[in-house]
Design a protein around this motif. Structure first.
Motif, mmCIF file in Angstrom:
data_model
loop_
_atom_site.group_PDB
_atom_site.id
_atom_site.type_symbol
_atom_site.label_atom_id
_atom_site.label_comp_id
_atom_site.label_asym_id
_atom_site.label_seq_id
_atom_site.Cartn_x
_atom_site.Cartn_y
_atom_site.Cartn_z
ATOM 1 N N PRO A 263 14.064 8.905 -13.360
ATOM 2 C CA PRO A 263 13.840 9.410 -11.974
ATOM 3 C C PRO A 263 13.388 8.302 -11.013
ATOM 4 C CG PRO A 263 12.127 10.141 -13.670
ATOM 5 C CD PRO A 263 12.930 8.922 -14.172
ATOM 6 N N LEU A 264 13.801 8.386 -9.705
ATOM 7 C CA LEU A 264 13.619 7.393 -8.692
ATOM 8 C C LEU A 264 12.236 7.735 -7.899
ATOM 9 C CD1 LEU A 264 17.269 7.219 -7.118
ATOM 10 C CD2 LEU A 264 16.140 5.793 -8.950
ATOM 11 N N HIS A 265 11.824 6.508 -7.670
ATOM 12 C CA HIS A 265 10.485 6.823 -7.079
ATOM 13 C C HIS A 265 10.603 6.979 -5.556
ATOM 14 C CE1 HIS A 265 7.530 5.881 -10.069
ATOM 15 N NE2 HIS A 265 8.399 4.813 -10.540
ATOM 16 N N TYR A 266 11.713 6.448 -4.829
ATOM 17 C CA TYR A 266 12.269 6.531 -3.517
ATOM 18 C C TYR A 266 13.684 6.383 -3.757
ATOM 19 C CZ TYR A 266 12.386 1.543 -3.100
ATOM 20 O OH TYR A 266 12.574 0.228 -3.218
ATOM 21 N N PHE A 267 14.441 7.258 -2.481
ATOM 22 C CA PHE A 267 15.657 6.802 -2.255
ATOM 23 C C PHE A 267 15.797 7.007 -0.741
ATOM 24 C CE2 PHE A 267 19.836 8.961 -1.314
ATOM 25 C CZ PHE A 267 20.621 8.019 -2.404
ATOM 26 N N GLU A 268 16.457 5.672 -0.235
ATOM 27 C CA GLU A 268 16.738 5.488 1.090
ATOM 28 C C GLU A 268 18.277 5.090 1.255
ATOM 29 O OE1 GLU A 268 14.461 5.762 3.604
ATOM 30 O OE2 GLU A 268 12.873 6.385 2.371
ATOM 31 N N MET A 269 18.818 5.849 2.348
ATOM 32 C CA MET A 269 20.043 5.432 2.733
ATOM 33 C C MET A 269 19.972 4.924 4.245
ATOM 34 S SD MET A 269 22.590 8.192 0.869
ATOM 35 C CE MET A 269 24.092 7.394 1.717
ATOM 36 N N PRO A 270 19.588 3.489 4.222
ATOM 37 C CA PRO A 270 19.712 3.200 5.669
ATOM 38 C C PRO A 270 20.864 3.334 6.530
ATOM 39 C CG PRO A 270 18.934 1.508 4.005
ATOM 40 C CD PRO A 270 19.599 2.705 3.207
ATOM 41 N N ASP A 271 20.575 3.537 7.867
ATOM 42 C CA ASP A 271 21.780 3.796 8.701
ATOM 43 C C ASP A 271 22.477 2.265 8.869
ATOM 44 O OD1 ASP A 271 23.539 4.524 10.679
ATOM 45 O OD2 ASP A 271 21.964 4.619 12.224
ATOM 46 N N ARG A 272 23.722 2.322 8.446
ATOM 47 C CA ARG A 272 24.535 0.986 8.579
ATOM 48 C C ARG A 272 24.577 0.637 9.861
ATOM 49 N NH1 ARG A 272 29.519 0.576 5.039
ATOM 50 N NH2 ARG A 272 29.245 -1.355 5.621
ATOM 51 N N ASP A 273 24.994 1.509 10.781
ATOM 52 C CA ASP A 273 25.161 0.910 12.238
ATOM 53 C C ASP A 273 24.105 0.106 12.851
ATOM 54 O OD1 ASP A 273 27.752 1.706 12.059
ATOM 55 O OD2 ASP A 273 27.326 3.883 12.823
ATOM 56 N N SER A 274 22.658 0.962 12.542
ATOM 57 C CA SER A 274 21.448 0.352 13.208
ATOM 58 C C SER A 274 21.125 -0.696 12.410
ATOM 59 C CB SER A 274 20.542 1.381 13.280
ATOM 60 O OG SER A 274 20.213 1.919 11.957
ATOM 61 N N ALA A 275 21.340 -0.916 11.290
ATOM 62 C CA ALA A 275 21.164 -2.115 10.401
ATOM 63 C C ALA A 275 22.019 -3.392 10.798
ATOM 64 C CB ALA A 275 21.435 -1.893 8.969
ATOM 65 N N VAL A 276 23.105 -3.097 11.259
ATOM 66 C CA VAL A 276 24.037 -4.098 11.506
ATOM 67 C C VAL A 276 23.593 -4.500 13.092
ATOM 68 C CG1 VAL A 276 26.510 -4.516 12.366
ATOM 69 C CG2 VAL A 276 26.079 -3.642 10.183
ATOM 70 N N THR A 277 23.261 -3.352 13.858
ATOM 71 C CA THR A 277 22.661 -3.784 15.202
ATOM 72 C C THR A 277 21.796 -4.772 15.194
ATOM 73 O OG1 THR A 277 23.863 -1.837 16.265
ATOM 74 C CG2 THR A 277 22.300 -2.558 17.409
ATOM 75 N N THR A 278 20.585 -4.292 14.404
ATOM 76 C CA THR A 278 19.263 -4.895 14.366
ATOM 77 C C THR A 278 19.770 -6.467 13.926
ATOM 78 O OG1 THR A 278 18.040 -2.899 13.865
ATOM 79 C CG2 THR A 278 17.140 -4.983 13.240
ATOM 80 N N ALA A 279 20.495 -6.510 12.878
ATOM 81 C CA ALA A 279 20.733 -7.895 12.411
ATOM 82 C C ALA A 279 21.375 -8.706 13.466
ATOM 83 C CB ALA A 279 21.515 -7.942 11.024
ATOM 84 N N THR A 280 22.364 -8.268 14.225
ATOM 85 C CA THR A 280 23.076 -8.832 15.363
ATOM 86 C C THR A 280 21.924 -9.107 16.342
ATOM 87 O OG1 THR A 280 25.180 -7.655 14.532
ATOM 88 C CG2 THR A 280 25.124 -8.703 16.742
ATOM 89 N N ASN A 281 21.576 -8.277 16.747
ATOM 90 C CA ASN A 281 20.423 -8.480 17.931
ATOM 91 C C ASN A 281 19.376 -9.500 17.592
ATOM 92 O OD1 ASN A 281 21.856 -6.787 19.529
ATOM 93 N ND2 ASN A 281 20.385 -4.958 19.088
ATOM 94 N N SER A 282 18.988 -9.728 16.298
ATOM 95 C CA SER A 282 17.901 -10.448 15.854
ATOM 96 C C SER A 282 18.364 -12.276 15.861
ATOM 97 C CB SER A 282 17.271 -10.300 14.699
ATOM 98 O OG SER A 282 18.398 -10.445 13.570
#
Length: 136
Positions: free
Chosen positions: A116-135
């Motif tokens: 069983p998984l304790h948590y499961f996240e599927m980050p929004d790739r577009d916002s992750a890329v935008t955040t990485a680019t903006n930083s």
């Protein structure tokens, strides 16, 4: 609830097979995988290569080493993520996998672990890329 199913095999025994033997086994697996997919509970099905890298932070430095890393003859050959009501439902779905359905798998040590998984996240790739680019 999400469950990670890990498929194991005996690497030495599988390595002793010819490519024709492996192709025949994989053909036998197809109908069972279709039944499993037909449950519509399989989120991801991934076959894993036997070549690996391991990242480990030691004394503030990230070390990269070659694998595999287990001392056992057994290797993880695949990972399946399923959505199930509970462990019993996860077992019902996982039992459709070739690990339990294809008789020849017994001689190669095929087995399935369900966690069983304790948590499961599927980050929004577009916002992750935008955040990485903006930083930058």
């Amino acid at each position: 609830m999400k469950f990670l199913c890990l498929g194991y095999f005996d690497k030495d025994k599988m390595d002793a097979c010819t490519q024709d033997d492996i192709d025949a086994m994989m053909r036998d697996c197809g109908p069972h995988m279709r039944k499993m997919y037909d449950t519509r509970q399989v989120i991801v099905d991934a076959g894993l290569d036997t070549h690996t890298k391991c990242l480990q932070r030691v004394n503030g430095t990230v070390n990269v080493t070659d694998g595999p890393f287990t001392e056992a003859k057994e290797m993880i050959g695949g990972a399946i993520l399923i959505d199930a009501v509970d462990m019993e439902d996860a077992i019902r779905v996982a039992k459709l996998h070739p690990t339990t359905q294809v008789p020849v798998g017994e001689q190669f040590g095929w087995r399935m672990e369900i966690r069983p998984l304790h948590y499961f996240e599927m980050p929004d790739r577009d916002s992750a890329v935008t955040t990485a680019t903006n930083s930058k």
